[in-house]
Scaffold this active site. Structure first.
Site, short mmCIF file in Angstrom:
data_model
loop_
_atom_site.label_atom_id
_atom_site.label_comp_id
_atom_site.label_asym_id
_atom_site.label_seq_id
_atom_site.Cartn_x
_atom_site.Cartn_y
_atom_site.Cartn_z
CG HIS A 28 -2.01 -1.02 1.16
ND1 HIS A 28 -2.98 -1.02 0.19
CD2 HIS A 28 -2.27 -2.09 1.95
CE1 HIS A 28 -3.79 -2.06 0.39
NE2 HIS A 28 -3.39 -2.73 1.44
CD GLN B 39 0.01 -8.48 6.02
OE1 GLN B 39 0.89 -7.65 6.18
NE2 GLN B 39 -1.17 -8.18 5.51
CD GLU C 147 -4.20 -9.31 4.89
OE1 GLU C 147 -4.32 -8.27 5.54
OE2 GLU C 147 -3.38 -9.41 3.96
CG ASP D 46 -7.26 -6.67 3.69
OD1 ASP D 46 -8.07 -6.33 2.81
OD2 ASP D 46 -6.09 -6.25 3.72
C1 3PY Z 1 -4.84 -5.19 7.50
O1 3PY Z 1 -5.26 -4.76 8.57
O2 3PY Z 1 -5.54 -5.69 6.62
C2 3PY Z 1 -3.41 -5.14 7.23
O3 3PY Z 1 -2.95 -5.60 6.24
C3 3PY Z 1 -2.52 -4.45 8.22
O4 3PY Z 1 -2.79 -3.15 8.28
MG MG Z 2 -4.37 -6.22 4.84
#
Ligand code: 3PY
Ligand code: MG
Length: 257
Positions: free
Chosen positions: A48, A148, A150, A176
């Site tokens: 991002h 991650q 998410e 996310d």
């Molecule tokens: C999210 O919260 O989706 C992230 O990737 C971290 O900010």
């Molecule tokens: Mg994210």
């Protein structure tokens, strides 16, 4: 990043927690400032943020000057070995939702025997060939691998994801995750908090390190109290914005302007 820094990071995270911001600005001075402020890591954001691999080299140099571990959040799997080549101390990969994807990350991030990362010993991380070859491979395989989780699919597949060797930290992305639960942006919504807590507890039972993103002192305390060890706190631009607002408010209170 030199191996000493990674070892220090591991020592600290195993005995408590580490903290650091995401970085979106393209000026390495902010990375240095974060290091001098005592942050343990910075997450240089390609998902991002506007940074390119070329500009990130200078962020990584700045991190090394100021003694802070430079992790890079990549935008795609193809960036993994490129950012490790320029000296990232770790990679953070968004939207991993199955063991197969987690294995693909490890394959890209590690040299033999754990993975199949493309080999070049003339890169910055190898000090352009000044490092003894085997020593370079040994150091390179110590870079942190962070994935991650998410989305709901990641939760459904959590058991199999936790079995994948070579992953150092499971990072929960609350933004996310909130979107995938139908409440976009509501990172303190009970449904989001419940899922996050479940990941934290299941990971901790297996002695796997967990991280998450926080953007208020309240959420920082909430997840630090829950035992999250890799605490990312806000974003350089957001921290600067908040600092400006605070100064402006204080000035108003003082009737200075
Ligand atoms: C999210 O919260 O989706 C992230 O990737 C971290 O900010
Ligand atoms: Mg994210």
């Amino acid at each position: 990043m030199g191996m000493a820094k990674t070892e220090e990071f591991y020592r600290k995270i195993r005995s408590g927690y580490v903290i650091g911001p995401f970085m979106k600005t393209c000026d390495p001075a902010f990375v240095e400032a974060a290091g001098y402020a005592g942050m343990d890591f910075v997450i240089l954001d390609m998902e991002h943020g506007p940074a390119s691999v070329e500009s990130l080299q200078n962020h990584i140099r700045a991190a090394q000057v100021a003694g802070v571990l430079p992790v890079v959040r990549v935008g795609s799997y193809g960036d993994i070995s490129r950012v490790l080549d320029i000296g990232a101390g770790g990679v953070q990969v968004p939207q991993v939702s199955s063991a197969k994807e987690a294995e693909a990350v490890v394959r890209e991030a590690k040299y033999f025997p754990q993975g199949e990362r493309g080999v070049c010993r003339f890169v910055r991380a190898a000090r352009y060939s000044a490092l003894e070859k085997q020593e370079y491979f040994r150091r390179a395989n110590q870079a942190l691998v962070i994935i991650q989780l998410e989305g709901q699919k990641a939760l459904e597949n959590l058991d199999e994801i936790m079995e994948v060797p070579g992953i150092d930290i499971l990072f929960i992305g609350p933004y996310d995750l909130s979107q995938s639960l139908g409440v976009p942006g509501q990172t303190t919504h009970p449904a989001v908090v419940e899922q996050m807590q479940e990941i934290v507890e299941r990971a901790k039972k297996k002695h796997i390190l967990v991280g998450t993103f926080t953007d208020s002192e309240k959420t920082l305390k909430r997840w630090s109290d829950a035992g999250v060890q890799y605490l990312s706190y806000s974003v350089d631009t957001g921290i600067f914005y908040e600092a400006c607002v605070r100064v402006r408010e204080r000035a108003k209170q003082m009737n200075a302007c």
